[in-house]
Design a protein around this motif. Structure first.
Motif, PDB file in Angstrom:
ATOM      1  N   VAL A  11       9.166  -8.305   7.932  1.00 17.54           N
ATOM      2  CA  VAL A  11       9.438  -7.338   6.804  1.00 17.54           C
ATOM      3  C   VAL A  11      10.541  -6.933   6.549  1.00 17.54           C
ATOM      4  CG1 VAL A  11       8.599  -5.139   5.518  1.00 17.54           C
ATOM      5  CG2 VAL A  11       6.529  -6.591   6.554  1.00 17.54           C
ATOM      6  N   PRO A  12      10.939  -6.221   5.422  1.00 17.73           N
ATOM      7  CA  PRO A  12      12.489  -5.778   5.358  1.00 17.73           C
ATOM      8  C   PRO A  12      12.573  -3.830   5.344  1.00 17.73           C
ATOM      9  CG  PRO A  12      12.108  -6.103   3.048  1.00 17.73           C
ATOM     10  CD  PRO A  12      10.485  -6.824   4.079  1.00 17.73           C
ATOM     11  N   ASP A  13      12.569  -3.496   6.418  1.00 18.12           N
ATOM     12  CA  ASP A  13      12.098  -1.965   7.361  1.00 18.12           C
ATOM     13  C   ASP A  13      12.671  -1.827   8.475  1.00 18.12           C
ATOM     14  OD1 ASP A  13      11.034   0.582   6.553  1.00 18.12           O
ATOM     15  OD2 ASP A  13      11.003   0.261   8.297  1.00 18.12           O
ATOM     16  N   ALA A  14      13.299  -1.432   8.579  1.00 15.83           N
ATOM     17  CA  ALA A  14      13.927  -1.505   9.954  1.00 15.83           C
ATOM     18  C   ALA A  14      12.730  -1.096  11.387  1.00 15.83           C
ATOM     19  CB  ALA A  14      15.070  -0.649  10.561  1.00 15.83           C
ATOM     20  N   GLU A  15      11.999  -0.095  10.929  1.00 15.93           N
ATOM     21  CA  GLU A  15      11.141   0.892  11.650  1.00 15.93           C
ATOM     22  C   GLU A  15       9.748  -0.544  11.799  1.00 15.93           C
ATOM     23  OE1 GLU A  15       9.670   2.939  14.777  1.00 15.93           O
ATOM     24  OE2 GLU A  15      11.904   2.639  14.151  1.00 15.93           O
ATOM     25  N   GLY A  16       9.543  -0.752  10.263  1.00 14.97           N
ATOM     26  CA  GLY A  16       7.882  -1.387  10.268  1.00 14.97           C
ATOM     27  C   GLY A  16       6.545  -0.583  10.463  1.00 14.97           C
ATOM     28  N   PHE A  17       5.267  -0.897   9.962  1.00 17.42           N
ATOM     29  CA  PHE A  17       5.202  -0.272   9.228  1.00 17.42           C
ATOM     30  C   PHE A  17       3.839   0.007  10.379  1.00 17.42           C
ATOM     31  CE2 PHE A  17       7.038  -0.972   6.129  1.00 17.42           C
ATOM     32  CZ  PHE A  17       7.406  -0.382   5.802  1.00 17.42           C
ATOM     33  N   ALA A  18       2.892   0.864  10.806  1.00 18.77           N
ATOM     34  CA  ALA A  18       1.631   1.149  11.800  1.00 18.77           C
ATOM     35  C   ALA A  18       0.792   0.581  10.169  1.00 18.77           C
ATOM     36  CB  ALA A  18       1.448   2.267  12.065  1.00 18.77           C
ATOM     37  N   SER A  19      -0.540   0.007  10.063  1.00 16.31           N
ATOM     38  CA  SER A  19      -1.535  -0.011   9.976  1.00 16.31           C
ATOM     39  C   SER A  19      -1.091  -0.195   8.108  1.00 16.31           C
ATOM     40  CB  SER A  19      -2.467   1.609  10.495  1.00 16.31           C
ATOM     41  OG  SER A  19      -4.142   0.822   9.548  1.00 16.31           O
ATOM     42  N   PRO A  20      -0.259  -0.856   7.749  1.00 14.04           N
ATOM     43  CA  PRO A  20      -0.720  -1.422   6.218  1.00 14.04           C
ATOM     44  C   PRO A  20      -1.938  -1.681   5.678  1.00 14.04           C
ATOM     45  CG  PRO A  20       1.327  -3.060   7.441  1.00 14.04           C
ATOM     46  CD  PRO A  20       0.181  -1.682   8.285  1.00 14.04           C
ATOM     47  N   PHE A  21      -1.928  -2.135   4.179  1.00 14.42           N
ATOM     48  CA  PHE A  21      -2.982  -2.890   3.285  1.00 14.42           C
ATOM     49  C   PHE A  21      -1.886  -4.472   3.862  1.00 14.42           C
ATOM     50  CE2 PHE A  21      -3.952   0.931   1.543  1.00 14.42           C
ATOM     51  CZ  PHE A  21      -4.890   1.096   2.465  1.00 14.42           C
ATOM     52  N   ALA A  22      -2.864  -6.115   3.949  1.00 13.99           N
ATOM     53  CA  ALA A  22      -2.348  -6.821   3.398  1.00 13.99           C
ATOM     54  C   ALA A  22      -3.111  -7.648   3.548  1.00 13.99           C
ATOM     55  CB  ALA A  22      -1.858  -6.994   5.653  1.00 13.99           C
ATOM     56  N   GLY A  23      -2.622  -9.050   2.098  1.00 11.53           N
ATOM     57  CA  GLY A  23      -3.856  -9.580   2.101  1.00 11.53           C
ATOM     58  C   GLY A  23      -2.579 -10.735   1.448  1.00 11.53           C
ATOM     59  N   ILE A  24      -3.841 -11.811   0.688  1.00  7.86           N
ATOM     60  CA  ILE A  24      -2.611 -12.932  -0.552  1.00  7.86           C
ATOM     61  C   ILE A  24      -3.225 -12.712  -1.987  1.00  7.86           C
ATOM     62  CG2 ILE A  24      -2.697 -15.081  -0.696  1.00  7.86           C
ATOM     63  CD1 ILE A  24      -2.768 -13.984   2.189  1.00  7.86           C
ATOM     64  N   GLY A  25      -2.343 -12.577  -2.514  1.00  7.35           N
ATOM     65  CA  GLY A  25      -2.494 -11.978  -4.389  1.00  7.35           C
ATOM     66  C   GLY A  25      -1.466 -13.244  -4.668  1.00  7.35           C
ATOM     67  N   ASN A  26      -2.225 -14.464  -5.937  1.00  9.67           N
ATOM     68  CA  ASN A  26      -1.432 -15.875  -5.901  1.00  9.67           C
ATOM     69  C   ASN A  26      -0.751 -16.351  -4.996  1.00  9.67           C
ATOM     70  OD1 ASN A  26      -0.695 -17.101  -8.552  1.00  9.67           O
ATOM     71  ND2 ASN A  26       1.740 -15.917  -8.525  1.00  9.67           N
ATOM     72  N   ASP A  27      -1.321 -16.706  -4.111  1.00 12.01           N
ATOM     73  CA  ASP A  27      -0.155 -17.300  -2.997  1.00 12.01           C
ATOM     74  C   ASP A  27       0.519 -16.926  -2.086  1.00 12.01           C
ATOM     75  OD1 ASP A  27      -1.318 -19.586  -1.532  1.00 12.01           O
ATOM     76  OD2 ASP A  27       0.089 -20.580  -2.177  1.00 12.01           O
ATOM     77  N   ALA A  28       0.828 -15.490  -2.523  1.00 14.31           N
ATOM     78  CA  ALA A  28       2.067 -14.829  -1.552  1.00 14.31           C
ATOM     79  C   ALA A  28       1.296 -13.558  -0.369  1.00 14.31           C
ATOM     80  CB  ALA A  28       2.710 -14.195  -2.697  1.00 14.31           C
ATOM     81  N   LEU A  29       1.886 -13.155   0.871  1.00 15.06           N
ATOM     82  CA  LEU A  29       1.527 -12.427   0.989  1.00 15.06           C
ATOM     83  C   LEU A  29       2.111 -10.961   1.064  1.00 15.06           C
ATOM     84  CD1 LEU A  29       0.388 -11.222   4.811  1.00 15.06           C
ATOM     85  CD2 LEU A  29       2.400 -12.051   4.659  1.00 15.06           C
ATOM     86  N   LEU A  30       1.193  -9.748   0.782  1.00 18.07           N
ATOM     87  CA  LEU A  30       1.028  -8.969  -0.211  1.00 18.07           C
ATOM     88  C   LEU A  30       1.074  -7.757   1.201  1.00 18.07           C
ATOM     89  CD1 LEU A  30      -0.281  -8.458  -3.421  1.00 18.07           C
ATOM     90  CD2 LEU A  30       1.981  -9.562  -2.592  1.00 18.07           C
ATOM     91  N   VAL A  31       2.303  -6.922   1.596  1.00 17.98           N
ATOM     92  CA  VAL A  31       1.528  -6.117   2.024  1.00 17.98           C
ATOM     93  C   VAL A  31       2.215  -3.834   1.686  1.00 17.98           C
ATOM     94  CG1 VAL A  31       2.748  -4.700   4.852  1.00 17.98           C
ATOM     95  CG2 VAL A  31       2.486  -7.558   3.878  1.00 17.98           C
ATOM     96  N   GLY A  32       1.291  -3.474   1.824  1.00 20.88           N
ATOM     97  CA  GLY A  32       1.773  -2.392   1.347  1.00 20.88           C
ATOM     98  C   GLY A  32       1.398  -0.767   2.032  1.00 20.88           C
ATOM     99  N   GLY A  33       1.819  -0.054   2.173  1.00 16.19           N
ATOM    100  CA  GLY A  33       1.800   1.645   2.458  1.00 16.19           C
ATOM    101  C   GLY A  33       2.308   1.208   4.336  1.00 16.19           C
ATOM    102  N   GLY A  34       1.270   1.921   4.970  1.00 14.78           N
ATOM    103  CA  GLY A  34       1.657   1.919   5.800  1.00 14.78           C
ATOM    104  C   GLY A  34       2.570   3.178   6.795  1.00 14.78           C
TER     105      GLY A  34
END
Length: 335
Positions: A11-34
């Motif tokens: 994921v394009p963030d230097a630190e990364g995230f604890a406990s974001p939401f994650a799932g599949i939308g239109n066959d893409a991997l979606l990662v949000g929040g954290g």
């Protein structure tokens, strides 16, 4: 059983995230929040920051892009994939926990948010999984300063969301948060089960602030068809809080607990000698009602979501050490 791990683009963030939401939308991997500590660590006086950015990865060998925003910054909720989108429930920020439930839909160029029935109560650090078309959510804590975890079990039929969340009988054990949850469907016409293992109970400390009790070891299974709980084997040879969730389920029906915190190194939090969380993968065998060690992970993780994608289980970001996140994304193939 053979566990094969490969790494996907981070994921394009230097630190990364604890406990974001994650799932599949239109066959893409979606990662949000954290949430993360972008500068100083908590023992250095650092401030935890919550995020609302949603990233999309269109294919396992593709490149991440910003897809949009959550309704507000949020972390420590539970997410599952259903009906071509990501169902996000609960979570919170530094001030409060939320009742929010919504579906993220992605058409390849625009992110849409569909509001779903709110939870009966606010909660974060809960455990949840999908069984068929029904989203089950267990436990958590109602507010950031709660001194007792929740003993609640809720269900939302995602094919009939207008009926709202149903309150079901909770498991016959201690209230808890950060437990391991998994959903397993049996053969045709045989229904399914929801599993709940380990986790954390709270008490009020001497200063009135929440204090964690020793990690729980007990396990419980909810029979979807019968609507009853039964006690199953205690987690062994170790316990696990905040492990990858929902827990992956192998083709043979085994529930896999990947890394997570066993509570034995908490005295080293903030110390450079902290070795990270256990890297073994525990497998619960429902038919035999027993645990065994199935393999190892190439990483240490806690507070980390999973999602099934392209025939593999994806483990997204999470904590690599207390106070430290990771932007890494790993894929598990089970043979």
């Amino acid at each position: 059983m053979q566990l094969l791990w490969t790494q996907l683009p981070s994921v394009p963030d230097a630190e990364g995230f604890a406990s974001p939401f994650a799932g599949i939308g239109n066959d893409a991997l979606l990662v949000g929040g954290g949430a993360n500590f972008p500068a100083k660590r908590p023992w250095e006086g650092g401030t935890k920051i919550w995020y609302d950015t949603v990233f999309a990865l269109p294919s396992p060998d593709g490149a991440w892009r910003v897809a949009g925003r959550l309704p507000r910054p949020c972390a420590y909720g539970i997410s599952v994939t259903h009906g071509g989108g990501v169902i996000c429930a609960g979570g919170g920020d530094a001030r409060e926990h939320f009742r929010d439930v919504y579906k993220l839909k992605w058409n390849g160029g625009e992110l849409a948010v569909e509001t779903l029935p709110a939870l009966p109560r606010p909660c974060a650090f809960s455990s949840g999984a999908l069984v068929g078309d029904v989203f089950y959510l267990a436990g958590g804590i109602e507010a950031p300063d709660s001194t007792r975890a929740m003993h609640t079990f809720w269900a939302l039929d995602l094919t009939r969301t207008a009926t709202g969340w149903r309150e079901l009988p909770p498991w016959p054990g201690r209230e808890r948060m950060l437990a391991v949850a998994a959903g397993r469907q049996k053969g045709a016409g045989q229904g399914g089960e929801f599993y709940l293992f380990s986790g954390v109970a709270l008490r009020s400390g001497a200063n009135g602030r929440p204090e964690r009790e020793p990690l729980l070891a007990d396990g419980h299974a909810y029979d979807i068809g019968a609507g009853v709980w039964r006690r199953v084997a205690d987690m062994a040879p170790r316990v696990a809080a905040a492990a990858a969730t929902p827990a992956p389920v192998a083709p043979d029906g085994s529930v896999l607990v990947c890394t997570g915190d066993d509570g034995t190194k908490s005295h080293l939090n903030g110390h450079p000698s902290h070795p990270g969380f256990p890297r073994d993968v525990l497998a619960y065998k429902p038919d035999a009602d027993k645990w065994e060690i199935a393999g190892k992970t190439p990483f240490s993780r806690a507070t980390v979501p999973t999602v099934e994608w392209h025939g593999k289980w994806i483990v997204v970001n999470g904590e690599r050490l207390p106070g430290y996140r990771s932007p890494d994304v790993w894929a598990l193939e089970i043979r």
